[in-house]
Design an enzyme around this catalytic site. Sequence first.
Site, PDB file in Angstrom:
ATOM      1  N   CYS A 174       6.602  -4.763  20.125  1.00  0.00           N
ATOM      2  CA  CYS A 174       5.398  -4.195  19.511  1.00  0.00           C
ATOM      3  C   CYS A 174       4.121  -4.682  20.187  1.00  0.00           C
ATOM      4  CB  CYS A 174       5.355  -4.521  18.031  1.00  0.00           C
ATOM      5  SG  CYS A 174       6.875  -4.082  17.200  1.00  0.00           S
ATOM      6  N   HIS A 223      -1.658  -4.093  15.671  1.00  0.00           N
ATOM      7  CA  HIS A 223      -0.372  -3.393  15.548  1.00  0.00           C
ATOM      8  C   HIS A 223      -0.191  -2.975  14.091  1.00  0.00           C
ATOM      9  CE1 HIS A 223       3.757  -2.358  15.524  1.00  0.00           C
ATOM     10  NE2 HIS A 223       4.218  -3.508  15.071  1.00  0.00           N
ATOM     11  N   ASN A 256       5.184   2.498  11.293  1.00  0.00           N
ATOM     12  CA  ASN A 256       5.166   1.527  12.391  1.00  0.00           C
ATOM     13  C   ASN A 256       5.870   2.127  13.611  1.00  0.00           C
ATOM     14  OD1 ASN A 256       5.922  -0.550  14.152  1.00  0.00           O
ATOM     15  ND2 ASN A 256       6.325  -2.020  12.522  1.00  0.00           N
TER      16      ASN A 256
HETATM   17  N1  ACO Z   1      12.458  -1.145  -2.514  1.00  0.00           N
HETATM   18  C1  ACO Z   1      12.433  -1.941  -3.588  1.00  0.00           C
HETATM   19  N2  ACO Z   1      12.656  -3.259  -3.542  1.00  0.00           N
HETATM   20  C2  ACO Z   1      12.912  -3.778  -2.326  1.00  0.00           C
HETATM   21  C3  ACO Z   1      12.959  -3.007  -1.157  1.00  0.00           C
HETATM   22  C4  ACO Z   1      12.728  -1.636  -1.289  1.00  0.00           C
HETATM   23  N3  ACO Z   1      12.708  -0.799  -0.230  1.00  0.00           N
HETATM   24  N4  ACO Z   1      13.216  -3.798  -0.112  1.00  0.00           N
HETATM   25  C5  ACO Z   1      13.344  -5.045  -0.589  1.00  0.00           C
HETATM   26  N5  ACO Z   1      13.168  -5.032  -1.934  1.00  0.00           N
HETATM   27  C6  ACO Z   1      13.194  -6.158  -2.857  1.00  0.00           C
HETATM   28  C7  ACO Z   1      14.046  -7.275  -2.313  1.00  0.00           C
HETATM   29  O1  ACO Z   1      15.390  -7.112  -2.731  1.00  0.00           O
HETATM   30  C8  ACO Z   1      13.389  -8.480  -2.930  1.00  0.00           C
HETATM   31  O2  ACO Z   1      13.830  -8.627  -4.253  1.00  0.00           O
HETATM   32  P1  ACO Z   1      14.125 -10.090  -4.860  1.00  0.00           P
HETATM   33  O3  ACO Z   1      12.810 -10.797  -4.805  1.00  0.00           O
HETATM   34  O4  ACO Z   1      14.619  -9.776  -6.227  1.00  0.00           O
HETATM   35  O5  ACO Z   1      15.141 -10.691  -3.936  1.00  0.00           O
HETATM   36  C9  ACO Z   1      11.923  -8.123  -2.984  1.00  0.00           C
HETATM   37  O6  ACO Z   1      11.863  -6.695  -2.930  1.00  0.00           O
HETATM   38  C10 ACO Z   1      11.111  -8.692  -1.848  1.00  0.00           C
HETATM   39  O7  ACO Z   1      11.784  -8.417  -0.618  1.00  0.00           O
HETATM   40  P2  ACO Z   1      11.172  -8.806   0.767  1.00  0.00           P
HETATM   41  O8  ACO Z   1      12.064  -8.351   1.883  1.00  0.00           O
HETATM   42  O9  ACO Z   1      10.801 -10.256   0.736  1.00  0.00           O
HETATM   43  O10 ACO Z   1       9.842  -7.911   0.757  1.00  0.00           O
HETATM   44  P3  ACO Z   1       8.479  -8.141   1.453  1.00  0.00           P
HETATM   45  O11 ACO Z   1       7.407  -8.174   0.483  1.00  0.00           O
HETATM   46  O12 ACO Z   1       8.551  -9.248   2.475  1.00  0.00           O
HETATM   47  O13 ACO Z   1       8.323  -6.770   2.256  1.00  0.00           O
HETATM   48  C11 ACO Z   1       8.517  -6.029   4.506  1.00  0.00           C
HETATM   49  C12 ACO Z   1       9.265  -6.403   3.251  1.00  0.00           C
HETATM   50  C13 ACO Z   1       7.639  -4.833   4.190  1.00  0.00           C
HETATM   51  C14 ACO Z   1       9.505  -5.670   5.603  1.00  0.00           C
HETATM   52  C15 ACO Z   1       7.619  -7.190   4.963  1.00  0.00           C
HETATM   53  O14 ACO Z   1       8.365  -8.383   4.984  1.00  0.00           O
HETATM   54  C16 ACO Z   1       6.999  -6.979   6.320  1.00  0.00           C
HETATM   55  O15 ACO Z   1       6.236  -6.065   6.522  1.00  0.00           O
HETATM   56  N6  ACO Z   1       7.277  -7.890   7.241  1.00  0.00           N
HETATM   57  C17 ACO Z   1       6.671  -7.846   8.574  1.00  0.00           C
HETATM   58  C18 ACO Z   1       7.262  -6.782   9.399  1.00  0.00           C
HETATM   59  C19 ACO Z   1       6.552  -6.756  10.720  1.00  0.00           C
HETATM   60  O16 ACO Z   1       5.393  -7.081  10.826  1.00  0.00           O
HETATM   61  N7  ACO Z   1       7.206  -6.407  11.768  1.00  0.00           N
HETATM   62  C20 ACO Z   1       6.466  -6.413  13.009  1.00  0.00           C
HETATM   63  C21 ACO Z   1       7.209  -6.369  14.128  1.00  0.00           C
HETATM   64  S1  ACO Z   1       8.655  -5.371  14.083  1.00  0.00           S
HETATM   65  C22 ACO Z   1       8.167  -3.881  14.591  1.00  0.00           C
HETATM   66  O17 ACO Z   1       7.024  -3.595  14.485  1.00  0.00           O
HETATM   67  C23 ACO Z   1       9.111  -2.914  15.222  1.00  0.00           C
END
Ligand code: ACO
Length: 332
Positions: free
Chosen positions: A122, A257, A288
């Site tokens: 990315c 990004h 993304n």
């Molecule tokens: N719908 C509902 N609930 C969900 C979903 C969903 N789609 N996905 C996960 N959950 C639940 C999980 O089970 C978890 O539940 P729990 O607390 O009971 O265990 C809770 O939601 C939190 O899950 P997380 O995975 O911790 O969610 P988070 O708030 O971290 O969001 C996300 C996930 C959006 C992927 C986030 O972590 C993120 O954006 N990370 C950075 C990604 C990034 O920047 N990548 C950049 C490089 S990669 C690229 O660009 C190709």
Amino acid sequence: MTAIKTRPVHGYSKFLSTGSARGSRVVTNEEMCTLIDSTPEWIEQRTGITERRWATNSETVASMGTTAARTALERSGLEASQIDAIIVATVSHHRPSPSLAAYIARELGLGDAAAFDLNGACAGFCYSTALADSMIRTGSANYVLVIGVEKLSEMTNLDDRSTAFLFSDGAGAAIIGASDEPGIGPVVWGSRSDQLKTIELEDWPTASADPNKIHPLIRMEGRAVFRWAMTDVAKRAAEAVAEARITPADLDVFIPHQANDRITDVVSRHLKLPESVTVCHDIADMGNTSAASVPIAIDRMLQRGEARSGDLALIIGFGAGLVYAGQVIRLP
Ligand code: ACO
């Protein structure tokens, strides 16, 4: 000892033009939630995404990259024959050789321009921008075409509800050329090789061992990436501003990004951006697109009048590696 002669160098480089292409199929959060166990509200609250763009079967990385590049070329006023090199930042070209750059060069009629791909995940567009700047300033090229393009929908794991809603398809392109004034600031870049497993694409043997898979799939530890982006990436963004010898208040636009709007907000706060700085939220209806996200966002902001020619923009990419790269640029 006989000395080796080097080419005459150019003082500086700058962006001359941009272009972009988005996957033509709109996939709303509602539709996404027919594919994964989630809700439209959860996706929007956690990421800022309301819809994304998936390419159709006939829209390939070559076709999207070519469309974006053709627009950038037209807007630059240059002839295809004037492009000395083409760099394509991508992780979505599934033929290791020839490069995607070589295919796009053929489509554009770039003749014998140097052509190669760059895997900076990315951060690929910002890595490529730094490279193009160096190539021009050291006299290796007068004009460089830089493209970021991805078709991530093919590599999205629909069995992983914590990442499947993020990814999207498209291409962004820019022509970078010599300049009398600095138009691209020093790059701040690096990698964290102790974090290789945090985001990865499956290798081909793993993917091809599964008869249900056509492409390797993306695997990501979202929380770990999130924490890293909020701390390290925010720090690197501030360094890129300082290296350009300006302050955040001198910026007109911040174009990070488009990974997650919550990351954009945290980094913006870390930079203490005043309200006068327009912050890019292209992710809302685009999702993304990895290496394509920064150039697609630059192009759209210029076309919509959210940013203007001559504005100072901070761009920064971050992703698998973990890698990062950012610099201050003057918009074309
Ligand atoms: N719908 C509902 N609930 C969900 C979903 C969903 N789609 N996905 C996960 N959950 C639940 C999980 O089970 C978890 O539940 P729990 O607390 O009971 O265990 C809770 O939601 C939190 O899950 P997380 O995975 O911790 O969610 P988070 O708030 O971290 O969001 C996300 C996930 C959006 C992927 C986030 O972590 C993120 O954006 N990370 C950075 C990604 C990034 O920047 N990548 C950049 C490089 S990669 C690229 O660009 C190709």
